[in-house]
Design a protein around this motif. Structure first.
Motif, mmCIF file in Angstrom:
data_model
loop_
_atom_site.group_PDB
_atom_site.id
_atom_site.type_symbol
_atom_site.label_atom_id
_atom_site.label_comp_id
_atom_site.label_asym_id
_atom_site.label_seq_id
_atom_site.Cartn_x
_atom_site.Cartn_y
_atom_site.Cartn_z
ATOM 1 N N GLU A 60 0.823 -1.207 0.000
ATOM 2 C CA GLU A 60 0.000 0.000 0.000
ATOM 3 C C GLU A 60 0.860 1.261 0.000
ATOM 4 O OE1 GLU A 60 -2.693 -0.501 3.293
ATOM 5 O OE2 GLU A 60 -3.680 -2.205 2.319
ATOM 6 N N LYS A 61 1.997 1.245 0.704
ATOM 7 C CA LYS A 61 2.906 2.403 0.724
ATOM 8 C C LYS A 61 3.501 2.650 -0.658
ATOM 9 C CE LYS A 61 4.271 2.467 5.561
ATOM 10 N NZ LYS A 61 5.354 2.283 6.532
ATOM 11 N N GLU A 92 0.688 4.034 -2.838
ATOM 12 C CA GLU A 92 0.369 5.416 -2.463
ATOM 13 C C GLU A 92 1.446 6.391 -2.955
ATOM 14 O OE1 GLU A 92 -1.761 8.607 -0.953
ATOM 15 O OE2 GLU A 92 -2.399 6.537 -1.262
ATOM 16 N N ARG A 93 2.713 6.021 -2.800
ATOM 17 C CA ARG A 93 3.818 6.890 -3.221
ATOM 18 C C ARG A 93 3.744 7.179 -4.722
ATOM 19 N NH1 ARG A 93 8.374 5.292 -5.435
ATOM 20 N NH2 ARG A 93 8.209 3.177 -4.647
ATOM 21 N N LEU A 141 1.132 6.747 -6.736
ATOM 22 C CA LEU A 141 -0.129 7.415 -7.055
ATOM 23 C C LEU A 141 -0.021 8.920 -6.802
ATOM 24 C CD1 LEU A 141 -3.003 6.884 -8.036
ATOM 25 C CD2 LEU A 141 -3.674 6.549 -5.656
ATOM 26 N N VAL A 142 0.538 9.300 -5.661
ATOM 27 C CA VAL A 142 0.724 10.722 -5.342
ATOM 28 C C VAL A 142 1.670 11.359 -6.360
ATOM 29 C CG1 VAL A 142 1.729 12.318 -3.653
ATOM 30 C CG2 VAL A 142 0.164 10.511 -2.892
ATOM 31 N N GLN A 143 2.759 10.684 -6.648
ATOM 32 C CA GLN A 143 3.735 11.201 -7.619
ATOM 33 C C GLN A 143 3.086 11.441 -8.981
ATOM 34 O OE1 GLN A 143 7.001 8.515 -8.247
ATOM 35 N NE2 GLN A 143 7.800 9.674 -9.974
ATOM 36 N N SER A 144 2.198 10.561 -9.389
ATOM 37 C CA SER A 144 1.568 10.664 -10.704
ATOM 38 C C SER A 144 0.508 11.762 -10.763
ATOM 39 C CB SER A 144 0.917 9.332 -11.096
ATOM 40 O OG SER A 144 -0.274 9.116 -10.354
ATOM 41 N N GLY A 145 -0.096 12.059 -9.619
ATOM 42 C CA GLY A 145 -1.186 13.022 -9.589
ATOM 43 C C GLY A 145 -2.482 12.469 -10.160
ATOM 44 N N SER A 146 -2.534 11.171 -10.398
ATOM 45 C CA SER A 146 -3.712 10.541 -10.990
ATOM 46 C C SER A 146 -4.853 10.448 -9.984
ATOM 47 C CB SER A 146 -3.359 9.134 -11.487
ATOM 48 O OG SER A 146 -4.493 8.510 -12.056
ATOM 49 N N SER A 147 -6.069 10.515 -10.497
ATOM 50 C CA SER A 147 -7.264 10.356 -9.650
ATOM 51 C C SER A 147 -7.823 8.936 -9.742
ATOM 52 C CB SER A 147 -8.339 11.352 -10.088
ATOM 53 O OG SER A 147 -8.756 11.070 -11.418
ATOM 54 N N GLN A 175 -8.751 5.126 -9.091
ATOM 55 C CA GLN A 175 -8.985 4.328 -7.889
ATOM 56 C C GLN A 175 -8.136 3.064 -7.989
ATOM 57 O OE1 GLN A 175 -11.062 5.465 -5.290
ATOM 58 N NE2 GLN A 175 -10.791 7.256 -6.604
#
Length: 149
Positions: free
Chosen positions: A7-8, A11-12, A14-20, A22
């Motif tokens: 999950e970490k 999450e890392r 996903l945040v880096q990509s800026g994608s929305s 799910q």
């Protein structure tokens, strides 16, 4: 590897990509393909199949020593699908394609687009490792087109 570590990583990136998009984590792909991840265009959701990713990592590298990096690369590739601005148009073209060769070329383009995007999310020091994964991933597409990579 514990799910909290997975999950970490997710999450890392996903945040880096800026994608929305799910994200869902499951153990196994519910089909006969060897899929580590799947992007659903309709629901804008990525599902990662953890045991499938482990099996792929073992198949390609004969160990799980680099599982975290492998997982990150597979996930980055799926984000590449989610963020592909051409995807809707390519899906439409594939549905309208009159022959199998054209469909296969479009499928290859969809995969290439996702890998190009993924490369931007993965640190450069991992690019040669990533290139090995990309080679295995694209091989069936090239074989289907009877084109050498």
């Amino acid at each position: 590897m514990k799910n909290i570590q997975i999950e970490k990583i997710v999450e890392r990136i996903l945040v880096q990509s800026g994608s929305s998009v799910q994200v869902e984590l499951e153990e196994f792909f519910p089909g006969d393909r060897f899929a580590g991840g799947k992007y659903n265009f309709g629901s804008h959701t990525i599902t990662l199949y953890i045991e499938e990713i482990k099996a792929q990592c073992l198949q390609v590298f004969s160990s799980l020593d680099h599982f975290e990096e492998y997982l990150a690369i597979v996930f980055a590739h799926e984000i590449g699908h989610a963020e592909d601005r051409e995807l809707a148009e390519l899906i439409q073209k594939m549905e309208e394609a009159g022959n199998d060769v054209l469909k296969k070329r479009i499928a290859l383009q969809i995969e290439r687009n996702a890998w190009d995007y993924a490369r931007m999310l993965i640190p450069e020091k991992l690019h040669s490792f990533m290139d090995t994964i990309i080679g295995y991933s694209l091989e069936p597409y090239y074989e289907a087109l009877e084109v050498s990579a």
